[in-house]
Design a protein around this motif. Sequence first.
Motif, PDB file in Angstrom:
ATOM      1  N   HIS B  62      16.183  14.921 -31.699  1.00  0.00           N
ATOM      2  CA  HIS B  62      17.055  15.764 -32.530  1.00  0.00           C
ATOM      3  C   HIS B  62      16.577  17.211 -32.439  1.00  0.00           C
ATOM      4  CE1 HIS B  62      19.058  12.235 -34.198  1.00  0.00           C
ATOM      5  NE2 HIS B  62      17.864  11.682 -34.205  1.00  0.00           N
ATOM      6  N   CYS B  89      22.627   9.996 -32.757  1.00  0.00           N
ATOM      7  CA  CYS B  89      22.985   9.511 -34.100  1.00  0.00           C
ATOM      8  C   CYS B  89      24.210  10.208 -34.679  1.00  0.00           C
ATOM      9  CB  CYS B  89      21.791   9.637 -35.050  1.00  0.00           C
ATOM     10  SG  CYS B  89      20.324   8.811 -34.418  1.00  0.00           S
ATOM     11  N   LEU B 110      19.596  16.836 -43.963  1.00  0.00           N
ATOM     12  CA  LEU B 110      19.211  15.661 -44.746  1.00  0.00           C
ATOM     13  C   LEU B 110      18.840  14.505 -43.828  1.00  0.00           C
ATOM     14  CD1 LEU B 110      19.271  14.193 -47.673  1.00  0.00           C
ATOM     15  CD2 LEU B 110      21.322  13.141 -46.712  1.00  0.00           C
ATOM     16  N   ILE B 111      19.718  14.198 -42.903  1.00  0.00           N
ATOM     17  CA  ILE B 111      19.538  13.003 -42.090  1.00  0.00           C
ATOM     18  C   ILE B 111      18.324  13.131 -41.174  1.00  0.00           C
ATOM     19  CG2 ILE B 111      20.588  11.640 -40.235  1.00  0.00           C
ATOM     20  CD1 ILE B 111      23.304  12.217 -41.617  1.00  0.00           C
ATOM     21  N   GLU B 112      18.159  14.303 -40.615  1.00  0.00           N
ATOM     22  CA  GLU B 112      17.046  14.485 -39.683  1.00  0.00           C
ATOM     23  C   GLU B 112      15.847  15.159 -40.334  1.00  0.00           C
ATOM     24  OE1 GLU B 112      17.517  12.634 -37.525  1.00  0.00           O
ATOM     25  OE2 GLU B 112      19.665  12.556 -37.203  1.00  0.00           O
ATOM     26  N   GLU B 113      15.913  15.351 -41.642  1.00  0.00           N
ATOM     27  CA  GLU B 113      14.783  15.921 -42.387  1.00  0.00           C
ATOM     28  C   GLU B 113      14.283  17.217 -41.753  1.00  0.00           C
ATOM     29  OE1 GLU B 113      12.004  13.105 -44.318  1.00  0.00           O
ATOM     30  OE2 GLU B 113      12.871  11.675 -42.920  1.00  0.00           O
ATOM     31  N   ASP B 198      24.029   6.167 -41.362  1.00  0.00           N
ATOM     32  CA  ASP B 198      23.617   7.385 -42.062  1.00  0.00           C
ATOM     33  C   ASP B 198      24.584   7.788 -43.178  1.00  0.00           C
ATOM     34  OD1 ASP B 198      21.175   8.157 -40.699  1.00  0.00           O
ATOM     35  OD2 ASP B 198      22.469   8.298 -38.936  1.00  0.00           O
ATOM     36  N   ILE B 199      24.027   8.540 -44.129  1.00  0.00           N
ATOM     37  CA  ILE B 199      24.819   9.083 -45.236  1.00  0.00           C
ATOM     38  C   ILE B 199      24.551  10.577 -45.345  1.00  0.00           C
ATOM     39  CG2 ILE B 199      24.935   6.971 -46.605  1.00  0.00           C
ATOM     40  CD1 ILE B 199      22.575   8.093 -48.235  1.00  0.00           C
ATOM     41  N   ASP B 437      12.503  10.327 -31.882  1.00  0.00           N
ATOM     42  CA  ASP B 437      13.086  11.137 -32.957  1.00  0.00           C
ATOM     43  C   ASP B 437      12.545  12.567 -32.926  1.00  0.00           C
ATOM     44  OD1 ASP B 437      15.187  10.178 -34.414  1.00  0.00           O
ATOM     45  OD2 ASP B 437      13.956   9.141 -35.891  1.00  0.00           O
ATOM     46  N   HIS B 441      12.546  14.579 -38.985  1.00  0.00           N
ATOM     47  CA  HIS B 441      11.541  14.083 -39.939  1.00  0.00           C
ATOM     48  C   HIS B 441      10.274  14.944 -39.913  1.00  0.00           C
ATOM     49  CE1 HIS B 441      14.210  10.670 -40.116  1.00  0.00           C
ATOM     50  NE2 HIS B 441      14.032  10.413 -38.845  1.00  0.00           N
ATOM     51  N   PHE B 445       6.295  13.008 -40.693  1.00  0.00           N
ATOM     52  CA  PHE B 445       5.319  12.511 -39.720  1.00  0.00           C
ATOM     53  C   PHE B 445       5.559  13.208 -38.394  1.00  0.00           C
ATOM     54  CE2 PHE B 445       8.837   9.464 -40.196  1.00  0.00           C
ATOM     55  CZ  PHE B 445       9.415   9.537 -38.943  1.00  0.00           C
TER      56      PHE B 445
END
Lengths: 62, 561, 81
Positions: B62, B89, B110-113, B198-199, B437, B441, B445
């Motif tokens: 991402h 995604c 939000l989804i991928e922080e 996902d939301i 990923d 995120h 991490f």
Amino acid sequence: MTARQFVFPQAGDDLATLAARELPDLADAAQQLLSWNLHLAARRSTGLLPSDVVFTEPPPAR
Amino acid sequence: MLDLVIRNGFIVDGSGLPGRNGDVSIKGGKVVSVGGRAGEAQRVIDATGRVVAPGFIDPHTHYDAQLCFDPYAFPAIEHGVTTVVPGNCSLSLAPLRIDQRDSFSRMFRLIEEMPEAAFDAGVDWRWGEGFGGWLDALEQNIALNVAPLVGHSVLRMYVMGPEAQSRAADAAEIRAMADLLRVCLDAGAVGLSTSFVDIDEHYRPVPSRWAAPAELDALSAVLGERDAVLQIVHEFYDTELTIARIEHLAELSLRHGITTTLSPLFHTNGNNTGVQRVMAAVEAARARGAAVWPQVQTRPIDISFTLEQRSLMLLTMPAWWKVASIRDHAEKLAAVAAGRDALVAEMNAMSRRPNGGLGAGGFVVREVVHARNNDLIGRNIDDIARERGTSHGDTVVDLALDEDLGTWFIRASIGHDNSPVVGDLLAHPFVHVGASDGGAHVGSFSTFGDTGYLFSEFVRGTKSLSLEAAVKKITLDPASIWGLKGRGLLAAGNAADVVVFDADHIGRGPEIASNDFPGEGVRWIRRQEGVDSVVVNGEVTWSADAGYAPEARAGVIATRD
Amino acid sequence: MSAIITRATVVGGHDGRAEIEVELTYANGGTSTISLDEDACLASLDTAGINSIDDLVGQPWSTVLPALELLGDTHARSRHS
């Protein structure tokens, strides 16, 4: 190997209509359907999505 | 005169065949020769005692936002990664209408922080709305190759507006989406990504989840026309749903002749048979002729938690659970002080459980409140306890009280951590190694170093893969799956994406906090271990001696055949 | 035919948060595994008056249902990819 039997919802479906169509001979079909599809339990507002997998049988005995 | 010669290395060319000693020569961004003794060159890298391999390909990332302000996708390149696939995604930065930028940005962040400050500071939307414009803008300033996916959710938003998130599309809208997908593929997209899980920030399913099967079928037909790939993120936490999605992907693959991939697939010790059943479904699909590739990450899963909030990590310790359940902060602190003996005893008992809860060996300080405790970051609680001469439990309680319960901890390797089993999975011929990923995120991490971990844990450690097989898994295999022409194999005429590394020392490095992103806050990264040089399209972009070449911008949009 | 919770274990979630993996066993002997994220699990435990995941074992499948339904309208947190 095949997946558990599943369907995708049709337009306007909820678990009750889907259960009536897919499981016409099963008593308490909507509740049974829910127990096989806990991933759908948090959908009170959005309902079923067109892309949802809805299992129409329990997991196979192993 | 050649541009570059990598001299006297152990060449592992990506094919999976046994490595051999020799030179790799490069000119004009392409490989000229592999093996033997190459002629003179403007620049020579001495690779004696080192492996020379194709650059690694990371198929699930991402980096969409990060690449807008960081052409290196730092620190991906120094780990040997020379090509990334962003846009996974269902989310890509284009095509997107101007008035949809805010809503999309909130969803992506939000989804991928991704921190809001970093996203907003870095993504300037200079390309306008279209996918081609986005790729043109990107290609002007990238140091590694990008093979982008176009997101199904943004296709829907572009065509349907706000109703993309409330209903199925009608026939005209599906046709419009198919046309738009063609445009994106012709501009350089390698495929389409979609999400079933996902939301958004309002807890609404993302647009792609409102697509009826007929819509995905129509879009898959377009992928078939262009020989492109379908990526999905499925209900990866549920074996039965995963198998159902595999069956659906197999149907799409067979009907439209497309390659499909699903990510991620994890192993957990509690559900050991789950992965076996998923792989049996994949094998059955492959036996039918379908191209279905599950992506498996190399790294284990770590969990972050704090004693301030209720966490499932505390659920096996009733006294701690009781304290964490107290809402008032002052009351909570007082309860820790008052209940110290019980809390210490409980923590000590838990630390002695070999595989349970906060078991010793994996309980590490991640983030501290006070600068005076900075030296504790990254250290194991048991190590700190030994140094202080206190018990495990006393050390935790002392730290908790000192920091008003604000310390963050990691319980390392709590899932996907059974290395012999994961190693066998990674070695499976139908498994696509990926799902890093990368770029997502960032505050939770590190997504960096998975390739190094493949070698340290599964080549040198469990010996699940040979060196040559491991290299193939992250070079020629992904290049073949994604149809990346002329990449993933060291051969004359191919792109000169090359990594030089020490097979005895390559690893993922320790996880460290970094505040290099725009805005405040830290992200978690790992710096390379055991990598010597990374060459992107013939340009030495990173080396252990000189670090990142400041002007290196040899990355291109990597297209399909 | 109703399902019973036969295992509940803390596992690592993809997004770096803890999750509870719950195994359900159906009357025909078939099993399925679902994963509850942190919010859903905590709500389930509160709803059932349970203070330990060990106490979930032996409960009917519907133990987690009220919490899931509640979360569906408010703060259900689905998985992030």
